[in-house]
Design a protein around this motif. Structure first.
Motif, mmCIF file in Angstrom:
data_model
loop_
_atom_site.group_PDB
_atom_site.id
_atom_site.type_symbol
_atom_site.label_atom_id
_atom_site.label_comp_id
_atom_site.label_asym_id
_atom_site.label_seq_id
_atom_site.Cartn_x
_atom_site.Cartn_y
_atom_site.Cartn_z
ATOM 1 N N ILE A 136 -5.005 9.034 0.964
ATOM 2 C CA ILE A 136 -4.676 8.732 2.570
ATOM 3 C C ILE A 136 -4.439 6.963 2.275
ATOM 4 O O ILE A 136 -4.587 5.788 1.797
ATOM 5 N N ASP A 137 -3.047 6.915 3.282
ATOM 6 C CA ASP A 137 -2.632 5.542 3.146
ATOM 7 C C ASP A 137 -2.872 5.003 4.704
ATOM 8 O O ASP A 137 -2.858 5.387 5.665
ATOM 9 N N THR A 138 -3.420 4.080 5.063
ATOM 10 C CA THR A 138 -3.801 3.399 5.895
ATOM 11 C C THR A 138 -2.814 1.668 6.725
ATOM 12 O O THR A 138 -2.098 1.703 5.924
ATOM 13 N N VAL A 158 6.185 7.290 2.172
ATOM 14 C CA VAL A 158 6.336 6.974 3.573
ATOM 15 C C VAL A 158 6.691 5.690 3.344
ATOM 16 O O VAL A 158 7.621 5.297 2.380
ATOM 17 N N MET A 159 6.864 5.514 4.914
ATOM 18 C CA MET A 159 7.988 4.104 5.441
ATOM 19 C C MET A 159 7.722 3.220 4.567
ATOM 20 O O MET A 159 6.109 2.743 4.505
ATOM 21 N N VAL A 160 8.431 2.756 3.952
ATOM 22 C CA VAL A 160 8.059 1.100 3.241
ATOM 23 C C VAL A 160 9.192 0.554 4.052
ATOM 24 O O VAL A 160 10.836 0.603 3.630
ATOM 25 N N THR A 167 4.691 -1.590 9.479
ATOM 26 C CA THR A 167 4.830 -0.747 8.825
ATOM 27 C C THR A 167 4.460 0.474 9.327
ATOM 28 O O THR A 167 4.861 1.787 9.879
ATOM 29 N N THR A 168 3.101 1.090 8.621
ATOM 30 C CA THR A 168 2.541 1.671 8.694
ATOM 31 C C THR A 168 1.367 1.255 9.756
ATOM 32 O O THR A 168 0.413 0.327 9.829
ATOM 33 N N VAL A 169 1.427 2.534 11.256
ATOM 34 C CA VAL A 169 0.212 2.237 12.148
ATOM 35 C C VAL A 169 -0.140 3.454 12.095
ATOM 36 O O VAL A 169 -1.109 3.740 12.728
ATOM 37 N N LYS A 199 1.069 -1.275 0.261
ATOM 38 C CA LYS A 199 0.336 -0.246 0.029
ATOM 39 C C LYS A 199 0.358 1.089 0.191
ATOM 40 O O LYS A 199 0.652 1.862 -0.858
ATOM 41 N N SER A 200 2.069 1.108 0.761
ATOM 42 C CA SER A 200 2.677 2.220 1.215
ATOM 43 C C SER A 200 3.794 2.935 -0.356
ATOM 44 O O SER A 200 3.639 3.686 -0.426
ATOM 45 N N VAL A 201 4.156 1.654 -0.739
ATOM 46 C CA VAL A 201 4.568 1.283 -1.950
ATOM 47 C C VAL A 201 3.763 2.569 -3.158
ATOM 48 O O VAL A 201 4.408 3.198 -3.834
HETATM 49 MG MG LIG Z 1 2.076 0.878 4.887
#
Ligand SMILES: [Mg+2]
Ligand SMILES: Nc1nc2c(ncn2[C@@H]2O[C@H](COP(=O)(O)OP(=O)(O)OP(=O)(O)O)[C@@H](O)[C@H]2O)c(=O)[nH]1
Lengths: 657, 94
Positions: free
Chosen positions: A67-69, A41-43, A49-51, A29-31
């Motif tokens: 929005i990245d979740t 954003v952090m990958v 990874t994403t909190v 998702k973040s990629v």
């Molecule tokens: Mg993520």
């Protein structure tokens, strides 16, 4: 039998301003977020990874926010990070939801697709990691699934950017779907009852009912806050009747219906050609092998130590601090200011003993920057390899002695990077008890990157036995406090259940991006505090308060800890950041002001000190002010206590003399 | 009650009854089909089911040491013995 029908409706928010990326953990998702917004954003290659949500502007759609979740395993949500995502679905008028799925785990992906489609959201599915699916001989045909769900399904490889343009086109065209899977009659009747009640549900009433039956915490909270008591009582009654009818769990029944539905779909859509075991998979198995796992872990730790402690804290710091700053820049600046600045106080403020440049900037740039830089690079590689969740497996037994499970290792290891960020990662732990315990241990005994590097540098200058003693003391404290706290906190230990992502070759650009992002954060957050600390010291010194303070603290610093009285000023800076204090000790040691014993006692004390102001804020934010400040009140005296005890024990043994 | 006891016996005495055994007893490398998970504590069961560990699924055991690791679809899932004890499986012939 699971049957279904799909109804397409006009998009209720065609001009909606937000689009959300939702999906299982660690599916990319973040990629994809980075690809669609251009914002990094952090990958990393582990689930969790994403909190927290991140927002960015879509490149191809003017004025629309993406929005990245955090990843969700499924609803009802279990952990706090999953609840963050669920609240996005509940509270935003979403124009489109992009589900990101792992193509090689099609069934798992579709379970979530069903739940999102039931919510009646405008949905598209990005089947990501197609490269890995193909490598494993999986062949996926999307037409049948597209028809059944009534959504566009796009095959993507986010890391290579393939399929992104199609996703961008689909975002604009997405329409809400209303998928209805047939559940057993009793459940359908209960859903109908809720559908007839008069309240505005945040998602489709059908999906809402299903969440409610599963006792979903976000749904529960929403009901408490948004419905009148009469409705609430009715809702509770409907659920109670169902629970009595299905004592084995309503969720089990729902899952079985969905599984049944998916099984047919997958049968039509998925072909598995050959399946051979790759070398990465074999290596992955070796890393958790009961015999080979340990030497591999030790080798990884040693490589980290060498790169950060020896190369970073030794070679690079030597070049920067001694050569560049110590021999070139600083003498030149001092000479220059002596010529150019007539006022002594200004000169002292800039280049004096507690000078903004000679202390603040020199500490931050010459000493700590090379250390955190090497640490972030090594850590980024480790994160992207997928090794960390495997450490959870290896360390599970150890953590079980302090009433935790191996899952706790992830926030703890991340704490070696930055305790503040890691405190937020405790959200991935399922239970409040575990979150409190890990937050305490993080704040107490996990040194963060900058400090760790300084400590390793100091230890290397003493002896190997000093390193062993330091590790031993920290480890003992960790175990002892963890064990005691787990006895005090109510609740039982939960067994480890963890997903092991495939081992992957770290993506070079990602490691670079990640390192730069972390460096930026370090410079923004740590450097101002260093400057602030220096200014405080300078002011205290100039108004002649510092000697008085040092004198006041003498009973603790000299009497109890056995350190030179001047160490008090370093210790004081520990209140801002403990790596600042550690750097102070480092300088004292290299100038010959600390004996080996004193150096060891000082770094042990400061390792156990509160991490930094930012981390205290984060503790208060995540755990509430009572628990947060309670922990600080425990940690401060405790660290001093341990330092003094260690000094007495070692000197009575004659160590270091 | 009777039901419960019968199930437990089934889990322990798998050599006598080759049609039903606990997941923790399956040798690494073998593929099995999940039969039932009702003995598991509901939160753990819910957690595993969210990963797709559902009755009727076929999974492959990768290792049993230090903890149980299985492959569901293309995903590896690790959990403790105490959890694996609560999952009843049957062998898949192939
Ligand atoms: Mg993520
Ligand atoms: N081979 C391959 N790897 C991918 C692809 N997309 C993402 N990855 C890798 O998958 C890992 C996870 O990516 P993330 O973007 O952090 O995943 P996420 O869904 O945001 O994960 P959480 O935030 O933990 O839920 C990283 O190591 C990526 O490099 C892909 O299409 N192919």
């Amino acid at each position: 039998m699971a049957a279904c029908h799909v109804v397409q409706q006009p998009n209720p928010y065609p001009g909606g301003k937000t689009v959300a990326l939702v999906g299982n953990p660690n599916v990319g998702k973040s990629v994809l977020f980075h690809r669609l917004t251009g914002q990094y954003v952090m990958v990393s290659n582990y689930p969790g990874t994403t909190v927290e949500v991140s927002q960015g502007k879509l490149r191809k759609l003017e004025g629309v926010t993406l929005i990245d979740t955090p990843g969700v395993i499924g609803f009802p949500s279990r952990s706090e990070d999953e609840q963050v995502t669920e609240r996005v679905l509940f509270n935003h008028d979403l124009r489109t939801v992009i589900q990101v799925g792992d193509a090689k785990n099609l069934r798992r992906t579709l379970h979530l697709t069903i739940q999102l489609a039931e919510m009646g959201l405008p949905l598209i599915l990005a089947l990501n990691m197609m490269d890995e699916a193909r490598m494993r001989g999986l062949e996926i045909r999307t037409e049948v699934m597209e028809r059944v769900f009534g959504i566009p399904i796009i095959q993507t490889v986010a890391t290579r950017g393939s399929g992104i343009a199609e996703v961008e086109r689909a975002i604009q065209a997405a329409k809400p779907v209303k998928l209805e899977i047939q559940y057993p009659a009793a459940i359908e009747q209960a859903i109908q009852k809720i559908e007839q009640m008069e309240f505005d549900s945040p998602v489709s009433k059908r999906a809402f009912s299903l969440l409610w039956f599963g006792q979903d915490p976000v749904c529960q909270k929403w009901v408490e806050e948004n419905t009148p008591k009469s409705i609430r009582d009715e809702l509770i009654k409907v659920r109670q009747d169902l629970i009595e009818k299905y004592p084995e769990g309503v969720d089990l029944i729902l899952q079985a219906s969905r599984e049944n539905f998916i099984e047919k779909l997958v049968h039509d859509s998925l072909r598995q050609a050959k399946s051979s075991i790759s070398n990465a998979t074999r290596l992955g198995h070796l890393t958790i092998h009961p015999v080979w796992g340990i030497p591999i872990l030790l080798a990884v730790l040693y490589a980290m130590y060498w790169f950060v402690g020896v190369f970073g804290a030794g070679t690079l710091v030597g070049l920067l601090e001694e050569k560049l700053f110590g021999e070139l820049i600083n003498p030149w600046l001092i000479a220059l200011s002596e010529k150019a600045i007539p006022w002594e106080i200004v000169r002292n403020f800039l280049v004096g003993e507690y000078g903004l440049w000679t202390m603040g900037v020199t500490y931050a740039l010459a000493l700590l920057l090379p250390i955190v830089l090497t640490f972030f690079i090594a850590f980024g590689i480790l994160e992207d390899s997928g090794y960390l969740p495997r450490v959870a497996v290896l360390s599970n037994r150890l953590f079980s002695t302090i009433g935790l499970n191996g899952q706790a290792v992830l926030p703890m290891v991340l704490g070696l990077g930055c305790v503040t960020m890691a405190t937020m990662t405790t959200r991935i732990l399922n239970r409040p008890r575990d979150r409190i315990l890990v937050t305490l241990l993080l704040a107490l005994a996990i040194p963060c990157s900058a400090q760790l590097g300084v400590v390793l540098g100091m230890l290397a200058a003493i002896s190997f036995s000093a390193a062993l003693i330091w590790v031993g003391v920290i480890f003992l404290v960790l175990m002892l406090v963890g064990w005691l706290a787990s006895k005090v906190l109510p609740g039982e230990r939960t067994p480890l259940i963890v997903e092991l992502p495939p081992l992957r070759m770290p993506v070079f650009t990602n490691v670079i991006f990640k390192t730069l992002a972390r460096l930026e954060w370090y410079i923004k957050e740590a450097v101002p505090l260093f400057l602030l600390g220096t200014i405080i010291l300078f002011v205290l010194d100039t108004v002649h308060l510092l000697p008085a303070l040092i004198e006041t603290l003498k009973p603790v610093v000299t009497g109890w800890l056995g350190l030179p009285a001047e160490a008090a000023s370093a210790l004081l800076m520990g209140f801002l950041r403990r790596d600042f204090a550690a750097t102070g000790f480092f300088v004292m040691q290299s100038q010959g002001h600390l004996s080996d014993l004193q150096a060891l006692v000082s770094i042990t004390t400061i390792t156990l000190f509160i991490p930094c102001i930012a981390s205290v804020f984060m503790m208060v934010k995540e755990r509430g002010w009572k628990i947060g400040l309670g922990m600080v009140a425990f940690i401060l005296p405790f660290s001093i206590l341990v330092g003094g005890l260690l000094m007495r024990l070692l000197s009575s043994l004659g160590w270091g003399s | 009650m009777f039901h419960h006891r019968r199930r437990q016996r089934c889990a322990r005495g798998f050599e006598a009854n080759n049609h039903c055994l606990a997941l923790c007893q399956v040798a690494p490398g073998r593929e099995v089909k999940i039969r039932e998970m009702e003995r598991l504590h509901p939160p753990f069961r819910g957690h595993l089911q969210a990963y797709g560990l559902l009755p009727g699924r076929c999974v492959r055991v990768i290792t049993q040491e230090p903890i149980t690791v299985i492959q569901v679809e293309q995903m590896e899932l690790a959990f403790e013995k105490s959890v694996a004890e609560g999952i009843l499986v049957e062998p898949v012939n192939d």
